[in-house]
Design a protein around this motif. Structure first.
Motif, short mmCIF file in Angstrom:
data_model
loop_
_atom_site.label_atom_id
_atom_site.label_comp_id
_atom_site.label_asym_id
_atom_site.label_seq_id
_atom_site.Cartn_x
_atom_site.Cartn_y
_atom_site.Cartn_z
N GLY A 27 11.07 -24.87 -6.65
CA GLY A 27 12.33 -24.43 -7.33
C GLY A 27 12.32 -22.92 -7.12
O GLY A 27 13.65 -22.25 -6.94
N ILE A 28 11.32 -22.07 -6.79
CA ILE A 28 11.49 -20.75 -6.31
C ILE A 28 12.30 -20.80 -5.01
O ILE A 28 12.97 -19.95 -4.72
CB ILE A 28 10.12 -20.05 -6.18
N ILE A 29 11.94 -21.46 -4.02
CA ILE A 29 12.64 -21.87 -2.74
C ILE A 29 13.92 -21.98 -3.03
O ILE A 29 14.71 -21.29 -2.28
CB ILE A 29 11.54 -22.65 -1.83
N VAL A 30 14.21 -22.87 -3.74
CA VAL A 30 15.55 -23.45 -3.84
C VAL A 30 16.41 -22.32 -4.42
O VAL A 30 17.70 -21.90 -3.80
CB VAL A 30 16.08 -24.71 -4.69
N ARG A 31 15.85 -21.50 -5.26
CA ARG A 31 16.76 -20.24 -5.75
C ARG A 31 16.83 -19.09 -4.63
O ARG A 31 17.91 -18.64 -4.46
CB ARG A 31 16.02 -19.46 -7.06
N GLN A 32 15.92 -19.02 -3.94
CA GLN A 32 15.87 -17.94 -2.76
C GLN A 32 17.06 -18.52 -1.81
O GLN A 32 17.73 -17.81 -1.42
CB GLN A 32 14.58 -17.74 -2.21
N VAL A 33 16.97 -19.76 -1.51
CA VAL A 33 17.82 -20.33 -0.36
C VAL A 33 19.29 -20.13 -1.01
O VAL A 33 20.16 -19.58 -0.40
CB VAL A 33 17.54 -21.66 -0.02
N LEU A 34 19.66 -20.53 -2.15
CA LEU A 34 21.06 -20.37 -2.54
C LEU A 34 21.38 -18.98 -2.74
O LEU A 34 22.55 -18.76 -2.92
CB LEU A 34 21.16 -21.32 -3.96
N LEU A 35 20.56 -18.13 -3.27
CA LEU A 35 20.97 -16.78 -3.18
C LEU A 35 21.42 -16.23 -2.06
O LEU A 35 22.22 -15.31 -1.86
CB LEU A 35 19.75 -15.78 -3.72
N ALA A 36 21.01 -16.80 -1.03
CA ALA A 36 21.38 -16.29 0.37
C ALA A 36 23.02 -16.87 0.68
O ALA A 36 23.24 -16.44 1.78
CB ALA A 36 20.35 -16.82 1.25
N THR A 37 23.45 -17.77 0.02
CA THR A 37 24.66 -18.14 0.68
C THR A 37 25.78 -17.37 -0.01
O THR A 37 25.81 -17.01 -1.12
CB THR A 37 24.74 -19.58 0.02
N ASP A 38 26.89 -17.38 0.61
CA ASP A 38 28.09 -16.54 0.32
C ASP A 38 29.37 -17.77 0.25
O ASP A 38 30.31 -17.25 -0.51
CB ASP A 38 28.43 -15.50 1.26
N VAL A 39 29.36 -18.40 0.88
CA VAL A 39 30.21 -19.58 1.17
C VAL A 39 30.22 -20.80 0.32
O VAL A 39 28.71 -20.93 0.01
CB VAL A 39 30.73 -19.95 2.53
N PRO A 40 30.88 -21.74 -0.18
CA PRO A 40 30.48 -22.81 -0.84
C PRO A 40 29.76 -23.85 0.00
O PRO A 40 29.84 -24.08 0.97
CB PRO A 40 31.99 -23.65 -1.13
N VAL A 41 28.47 -24.15 -0.91
CA VAL A 41 27.62 -24.93 -0.18
C VAL A 41 27.61 -26.48 -0.88
O VAL A 41 27.77 -26.65 -2.06
CB VAL A 41 26.11 -24.47 -0.34
N VAL A 42 27.36 -27.41 -0.15
CA VAL A 42 27.14 -28.74 -0.33
C VAL A 42 25.64 -29.20 -0.05
O VAL A 42 25.50 -28.76 1.01
CB VAL A 42 27.95 -29.91 0.10
#
Ligand code: TPP
Ligand code: SF4
Ligand code: MG
Lengths: 309, 393
Positions: A27-42
């Motif tokens: 869960g911690i990893i997913v949070r960190q990964v998604l915080l790194a995104t700036d454009v829409p992600v699928v």
């Protein structure tokens, strides 16, 4: 690179209320990964703890489009989504810029899904594959995978009179296998080094092609430690050389974090119940074997980056 | 303005795919389907289609990529045979239960082991419970017609189901026949655009595809899936009529041949229907009349229509090109018999397992079946419920 303060103000793309265990690294990893995104992600997910615990119908923790189809095929599934995106964009049916991320556990990545992953990255799809590596099949009850380190206890490699060491075989070096595909970006990361992790995700998403990040994902349940120790243990994995942080950018190796003084592997092992038997006097030879293996692998990676441990 | 060409089954399947011009094709080669992938790859290389093609590393990934592409909102197609279909198995169910209208050619080939590359229906019959619509083709013309209709059937908003278009390996896939092709424009207008309601790529309306679905909801979702495929017969017939308007060839769930002339019936599917028709015409000259009921759509099983078609018949021979190990006869046989259960006056029904692993089925074999039917009618008895045609005992 945004500061931690800026990141803390960003909208979280995975919500609270999911049913991962307290302290779960995934869960911690997913949070960190998604915080790194700036454009829409699928995103796509392989079957495993992360998938099961975040999408129990009729609930979902994902605030972005998300797909799961099976255990061994998240790379192929996302490769289909990414291809559809290119086809529809070409026809003018989509105008947005979208990025694609596949999440798989070590079972879904090192073992049953390695073919699907190898195929997808060889084909060059622009997608980031994240392996959250908790070193066993946790969702089905802590069975060994080819990511489980030698000498660990899993429910299919229990230490016994005849086999006192638990798992007999060394873990597979998946990051190196993926690097041998010569894709634009490959890295190893760890949630205790969040800025390093986020930087790697941003780099990976910026390359025009496939990228892969293997992220160590401590699991309180399977590694047997108290839920509040996840980050501490993750950090020890790096400081002891058990999980070197590095990246391979267009073939060039770089150590992204070099511990000032290498801590003894024992410190990492002692913090977890899964290695308890290994630390007994009568199992000394196995402990030494694991220490040698960890050091050799680390030395190998450092050498590729032109460094010494 | 129809074009007339001489094409093999695989060539005509690729040609239909060219005209359909899907957004994504993900496929892997396997005999006797390979020529479909090769020919289509050439269309892609020559820029004759807009399709993005994924040359996957396995059929498991082919179907997985189709699931991804179709969820994303693309029209996705693939093709396979036997072991390739077996490798897709897990994902076939997922494609159907996610309600993704993927269209796939299945070039029927015997399943291993031992390995065999020739025709029987063990591959697609094994997938009969996966939730896919299954349409069987007798000849090259039907492959073409069925593929185009399959797109329209699967994408119907009442169904949203994947469709397999099956045809016999080598016998049809590699046999050259005369086929009438429609104009590209006519095909494209007929199938229309694929406009899914809930595409994964709609990032402004994020959706979760494929969550964990437990005892509290799974059953209802399966019930909905059953309801959807139960609606398919009407829609298949409607599409068959609409297709008749643009091509002159109308399709239903079943095809009758000489059926009203006789109280004896042979039920058959695939290319053997052609052999059976030729045999019937020969027997007619000898004063023997036997009817043929060809099953075009096996899933959903047209039990109602079969019951109707068999009203007043005395003896029926069901031909199965696959075995269902340990069952009372082949899969078509057991379903036909079960369809007749409520009837007060039922015909006697007998089963013939034939053609496994590509064993040739000839006019002589069909003649034997016809004579057995005459005998059953005479004696009022079925000697052996399940018979094997053309095997060395
Ligand atoms: C084809 C198939 N085989 C086995 C399983 C059972 N299964 C589900 S999750 C899982 C283990 C997942 O392990 P991993 O990928 O490491 O993820 P984790 O649960 O540890 O996060 C297994 C064996 C399955 N779902 N599908
Ligand atoms: S078992 Fe481990 S990996 Fe699974 S949810 Fe719990 S902590 Fe996370
Ligand atoms: Mg795991």
């Amino acid at each position: 690179m945004p500061s931690l303060k800026e990141l803390s103000k960003k909208e979280e793309l995975i919500s609270r209320g999911h049913r991962l265990c307290p302290g779960c690294g995934a869960g911690i990893i997913v949070r960190q990964v998604l915080l790194a995104t700036d454009v829409p992600v699928v995103a796509g997910c392989a079957t495993g703890c992360l998938e099961v615990a975040t999408t129990i119908y009729p609930y979902t923790a994902w605030k972005i489009p998300w797909i799961h189809s099976a255990f061994e095929n998240v790379a192929a599934t996302i490769s289909g989504v990414e291809t559809a995106y290119r086809a529809l964009k070409k026809k003018g049916k989509i105008d947005k810029d979208i990025r694609f991320i596949a999440f798989g556990g070590d079972g879904g990545t090192y073992d049953i899904g390695i073919q699907s992953l190898s195929g997808a990255i060889e084909r060059g799809h622009r997608m980031l594959y994240i392996c959250y590596d908790n070193e066993a099949y946790m969702n089905t009850g802590i069975q060994r995978s080819s990511a489980s380190p030698m000498g660990c206890h899993t429910t299919t490699t229990p230490p016994g009179k005849a086999i006192p060491q638990g798992k007999s075989e060394n873990r597979k070096d998946l990051t190196q296998i993926i690097a041998a595909h010569h894709i634009p970006y490959v890295a190893q990361a760890c949630p205790a080094f969040h800025m390093d992790l986020i930087r790697k995700v941003q780099k990976a998403l910026s390359v025009d092609g496939p990228s892969f990040i293997n992220i160590l994902s401590p699991c309180p349940r399977g590694w047997r430690y108290p839920a509040n120790k996840t980050i501490e243990i993750a950090k020890l994995a790096v400081l002891t050389g058990f999980w070197p942080l590095y990246e391979v950018e267009n073939g060039k190796y770089r150590i992204t974090y070099k511990p000032r003084k290498r801590r003894p592997l024992r410190e990492f092992l002692e913090a977890q119940g899964r290695f308890k038997h290994l630390l007994r006097e009568e199992n000394k030879q196995f402990l030494e074997r694991l220490e040698r293996e960890v050091e050799e692998r680390e030395r190998e990676i450092f050498a590729k980056a032109g460094e010494q441990i | 303005m129809a074009r007339i060409e001489a094409l093999t089954g695989d060539e005509v399947a690729a040609e239909a795919m060219r005209q359909i011009n899907p957004d994504v094709v993900a496929a892997y080669p396997i005999t006797p389907q390979t020529e479909i992938v090769q020919n289509f790859s050439q269309f892609v290389a020559d820029g004759k289609v807009d399709t993005e093609m994924i040359r996957v590393e396995s059929e498991h990934s082919a179907m997985s990529a189709c699931v991804g592409a179709a969820s994303a909102g693309a029209r996705a197609m693939t093709a396979t045979s036997a072991n390739g279909l077996a490798l897709m198995w897990e994902i076939l169910y997922i494609a159907a239960s996610y309600r993704l209208p993927i269209v796939m050619s299945v070039v029927n080939r015997a399943l291993s082991g031992p390995i065999n590359i020739h025709c029987d229906h063990s591959d697609s019959m094994g997938a009969r419970d996966s939730g896919w619509i299954q349409i069987y083709s007798e000849n090259c013309q039907e492959i073409y017609d069925n593929l185009i209709q399959a797109v329209k059937i699967g994408e119907n908003k009442k169904l949203l189901l994947p469709v397999m278009v099956c045809f016999d390996g080598f016998i049809i896939s590699h046999g050259t026949e005369r086929v009438e092709l429609l104009e590209d424009e006519v095909v494209r207008k007929f199938i229309g655009e694929f406009k899914p309601d809930y595409p994964l790529l709609d990032v402004d309306h994020p959706l979760t595809y494929g969550p964990l679905d437990l005892f509290d909801y799974y059953f209802e979702h399966k019930r909905q899936q059953i309801e959807a495929i139960d609606k398919a017969p009407d829609i298949i017939e409607q599409v068959g009529r609409d297709y008749g308007r643009i091509s002159g060839r109308t399709y239903g769930l079943l095809e009758e041949f000489n059926l009203e002339k006789s109280d004896l019936v042979i039920i058959v599917t695939g290319s053997t229907a052609g052999t059976a028709k030729a045999t019937i015409l020969e027997l007619k000259e000898q004063g023997i009349d036997v009817g043929i009921l060809k099953i075009r759509v096996f899933r959903p099983f047209p039990y109602q229509q079969i019951k109707e078609a068999l009203k007043g018949k005395v003896a029926v021979a069901v031909m199965d090109r696959s075995a269902s190990f340990g069952a009372l006869g082949g899969p078509i046989f057991t379903e036909v018999r079960s369809a007749l259960y409520e009837e007060d006056k039922k015909p006697l029904v007998v089963n013939y397992i034939y053609g496994l692993g590509g064993r040739e089925t000839t006019v002589e074999h069909i003649k034997k079946v016809a004579h057995d039917l005459l005998n059953i009618k005479k004696t009022g008895k079925v000697e052996n419920l399940v018979n094997y045609l053309g095997v060395r005992e």
